[in-house]
Design an enzyme around this catalytic site. Structure first.
Site, PDB file in Angstrom:
ATOM      1  N   ASP A  35      32.742  44.154  46.480  1.00  9.93           N
ATOM      2  CA  ASP A  35      33.256  45.120  47.604  1.00  9.93           C
ATOM      3  C   ASP A  35      32.569  46.031  48.037  1.00  9.93           C
ATOM      4  O   ASP A  35      31.731  46.665  47.132  1.00  9.93           O
ATOM      5  CB  ASP A  35      34.685  45.424  46.826  1.00  9.93           C
ATOM      6  CG  ASP A  35      35.773  45.890  47.199  1.00  9.93           C
ATOM      7  OD1 ASP A  35      36.940  45.067  47.983  1.00  9.93           O
ATOM      8  OD2 ASP A  35      35.540  47.214  48.393  1.00  9.93           O
ATOM      9  N   ILE A  36      32.883  46.130  49.246  1.00  6.92           N
ATOM     10  CA  ILE A  36      32.126  46.791  50.188  1.00  6.92           C
ATOM     11  C   ILE A  36      32.553  48.429  49.746  1.00  6.92           C
ATOM     12  O   ILE A  36      31.507  49.386  49.983  1.00  6.92           O
ATOM     13  CB  ILE A  36      32.130  46.805  51.087  1.00  6.92           C
ATOM     14  CG1 ILE A  36      30.606  47.633  52.451  1.00  6.92           C
ATOM     15  CG2 ILE A  36      33.862  47.298  52.116  1.00  6.92           C
ATOM     16  CD1 ILE A  36      31.111  46.837  54.201  1.00  6.92           C
ATOM     17  N   ASN A  97      46.469  41.824  46.464  1.00  4.42           N
ATOM     18  CA  ASN A  97      47.461  42.366  46.931  1.00  4.42           C
ATOM     19  C   ASN A  97      47.793  41.500  48.357  1.00  4.42           C
ATOM     20  O   ASN A  97      46.839  40.685  48.998  1.00  4.42           O
ATOM     21  CB  ASN A  97      47.085  43.421  48.094  1.00  4.42           C
ATOM     22  CG  ASN A  97      46.247  44.488  47.132  1.00  4.42           C
ATOM     23  OD1 ASN A  97      46.821  44.996  45.984  1.00  4.42           O
ATOM     24  ND2 ASN A  97      44.935  45.350  47.102  1.00  4.42           N
ATOM     25  N   GLU A 105      44.904  44.425  53.496  1.00  5.63           N
ATOM     26  CA  GLU A 105      44.756  44.971  54.408  1.00  5.63           C
ATOM     27  C   GLU A 105      43.364  43.648  54.990  1.00  5.63           C
ATOM     28  O   GLU A 105      44.018  44.295  56.240  1.00  5.63           O
ATOM     29  CB  GLU A 105      43.386  46.263  54.091  1.00  5.63           C
ATOM     30  CG  GLU A 105      44.195  47.877  54.039  1.00  5.63           C
ATOM     31  CD  GLU A 105      42.907  48.268  53.374  1.00  5.63           C
ATOM     32  OE1 GLU A 105      41.492  47.687  53.025  1.00  5.63           O
ATOM     33  OE2 GLU A 105      42.706  48.709  52.480  1.00  5.63           O
ATOM     34  N   VAL A 106      43.132  43.159  54.350  1.00 12.75           N
ATOM     35  CA  VAL A 106      42.351  41.354  54.580  1.00 12.75           C
ATOM     36  C   VAL A 106      43.135  40.117  54.569  1.00 12.75           C
ATOM     37  O   VAL A 106      43.568  39.805  53.492  1.00 12.75           O
ATOM     38  CB  VAL A 106      41.256  41.124  54.035  1.00 12.75           C
ATOM     39  CG1 VAL A 106      40.112  40.361  55.219  1.00 12.75           C
ATOM     40  CG2 VAL A 106      39.734  42.446  54.666  1.00 12.75           C
ATOM     41  N   HIS A 110      42.436  36.938  48.131  1.00 12.80           N
ATOM     42  CA  HIS A 110      41.352  37.700  47.178  1.00 12.80           C
ATOM     43  C   HIS A 110      41.810  38.125  46.346  1.00 12.80           C
ATOM     44  O   HIS A 110      43.054  38.037  46.230  1.00 12.80           O
ATOM     45  CB  HIS A 110      40.775  38.464  48.447  1.00 12.80           C
ATOM     46  CG  HIS A 110      41.053  39.459  49.007  1.00 12.80           C
ATOM     47  ND1 HIS A 110      42.062  38.714  49.826  1.00 12.80           N
ATOM     48  CD2 HIS A 110      40.970  40.839  48.445  1.00 12.80           C
ATOM     49  CE1 HIS A 110      42.568  40.850  50.622  1.00 12.80           C
ATOM     50  NE2 HIS A 110      42.175  41.408  49.180  1.00 12.80           N
ATOM     51  N   MET A 111      40.737  37.822  45.329  1.00 18.79           N
ATOM     52  CA  MET A 111      41.388  38.574  43.984  1.00 18.79           C
ATOM     53  C   MET A 111      40.177  39.188  44.225  1.00 18.79           C
ATOM     54  O   MET A 111      39.162  38.846  43.898  1.00 18.79           O
ATOM     55  CB  MET A 111      40.984  37.522  42.775  1.00 18.79           C
ATOM     56  CG  MET A 111      41.676  37.902  41.781  1.00 18.79           C
ATOM     57  SD  MET A 111      41.164  37.144  40.148  1.00 18.79           S
ATOM     58  CE  MET A 111      42.829  36.076  40.717  1.00 18.79           C
ATOM     59  N   HIS A 112      40.853  40.396  43.242  1.00 26.94           N
ATOM     60  CA  HIS A 112      39.520  41.713  42.626  1.00 26.94           C
ATOM     61  C   HIS A 112      39.523  41.466  41.695  1.00 26.94           C
ATOM     62  O   HIS A 112      40.549  41.375  41.057  1.00 26.94           O
ATOM     63  CB  HIS A 112      40.260  43.014  44.045  1.00 26.94           C
ATOM     64  CG  HIS A 112      40.570  43.349  44.671  1.00 26.94           C
ATOM     65  ND1 HIS A 112      40.099  44.634  45.730  1.00 26.94           N
ATOM     66  CD2 HIS A 112      41.648  42.908  45.685  1.00 26.94           C
ATOM     67  CE1 HIS A 112      40.394  44.794  46.466  1.00 26.94           C
ATOM     68  NE2 HIS A 112      41.695  44.099  46.681  1.00 26.94           N
TER      69      HIS A 112
HETATM   70  P1  AMP Z   1      42.803  44.647  50.418  1.00 28.59           P
HETATM   71  O1  AMP Z   1      43.212  46.150  50.363  1.00 28.59           O
HETATM   72  O2  AMP Z   1      43.494  44.361  48.794  1.00 28.59           O
HETATM   73  O3  AMP Z   1      43.496  43.545  51.481  1.00 28.59           O
HETATM   74  O4  AMP Z   1      41.419  44.700  50.344  1.00 28.59           O
HETATM   75  C1  AMP Z   1      40.402  44.918  51.029  1.00 28.59           C
HETATM   76  C2  AMP Z   1      38.963  45.126  50.803  1.00 28.59           C
HETATM   77  O5  AMP Z   1      38.539  44.464  51.237  1.00 28.59           O
HETATM   78  C3  AMP Z   1      39.131  46.500  50.717  1.00 28.59           C
HETATM   79  O6  AMP Z   1      38.760  47.072  48.741  1.00 28.59           O
HETATM   80  C4  AMP Z   1      37.506  46.571  50.813  1.00 28.59           C
HETATM   81  O7  AMP Z   1      36.871  47.277  50.760  1.00 28.59           O
HETATM   82  C5  AMP Z   1      37.447  45.515  51.165  1.00 28.59           C
HETATM   83  N1  AMP Z   1      35.858  44.492  52.523  1.00 28.59           N
HETATM   84  C6  AMP Z   1      36.406  44.575  53.412  1.00 28.59           C
HETATM   85  N2  AMP Z   1      35.609  44.059  54.509  1.00 28.59           N
HETATM   86  C7  AMP Z   1      34.268  44.057  53.397  1.00 28.59           C
HETATM   87  C8  AMP Z   1      33.418  43.563  53.640  1.00 28.59           C
HETATM   88  N3  AMP Z   1      33.088  43.318  55.061  1.00 28.59           N
HETATM   89  N4  AMP Z   1      32.490  43.406  52.756  1.00 28.59           N
HETATM   90  C9  AMP Z   1      33.138  43.512  51.157  1.00 28.59           C
HETATM   91  N5  AMP Z   1      34.122  43.962  50.907  1.00 28.59           N
HETATM   92  C10 AMP Z   1      34.575  44.300  51.939  1.00 28.59           C
END
Ligand code: AMP
Length: 127
Positions: A35-36, A97, A105-106, A110-112
């Site tokens: 994660d960035i 999420n 957000e994305v 994805h799984m954190h």
């Molecule tokens: P979510 O709120 O679960 O959609 O989280 C999206 C995650 O993606 C966040 O923790 C961001 O820090 C991460 N993220 C966004 N852009 C990038 C990227 N280019 N490379 C790695 N992680 C990213």
């Protein structure tokens, strides 16, 4: 179920090689990368390579091979990064999420995987 996938999201760009990532693991169906903005010493994102918006979309429409591979990769990362309690680690949390209430957000599933420090309770009380 009606999901439409936006192929301009940042994870789609990573999968197409248009944006860099710090790869942790990659298989035919799955990519895992750092994660960035890490929120813990271990903060890895596991994504399917297919165009799925969130967990329920993935679980409903992905193939058995994609679903199995995704979870095996996630488990391997927990073991490799020494957070799996089964391997003597202190434990970890997986978070996925979805949508507005989930503050996703994305819009690519994805799984954190978070670990490497005490993570506190699962949710803060609603304010
Ligand atoms: P979510 O709120 O679960 O959609 O989280 C999206 C995650 O993606 C966040 O923790 C961001 O820090 C991460 N993220 C966004 N852009 C990038 C990227 N280019 N490379 C790695 N992680 C990213």
């Amino acid at each position: 179920m009606a999901y439409s996938y936006d192929d301009q999201n940042i994870f789609a760009k990573i999968l197409r090689g248009e944006s860099p990532n710090q790869t942790v693991e990659e298989t035919e169906h799955t990519l895992a990368f750092a994660d960035i903005y890490p929120q813990a010493p271990v903060h890895v994102l596991v994504i399917p390579k297919g165009p799925y918006v969130c967990f329920d979309h993935f679980a409903a429409e992905a193939s058995d091979a994609e679903i199995a591979d995704f979870h095996r990769v996630a488990a391997k990362i927990c073991a490799d990064l020494n957070v799996s309690p089964g391997g003597g680690g202190d434990g970890y949390r997986t978070i996925s999420n979805a949508g507005e209430a989930g503050v996703q957000e994305v819009p690519h599933y994805h799984m954190h995987i978070l670990g490497g420090r005490p993570l506190g309770r699962m949710l803060q009380p609603a304010s």
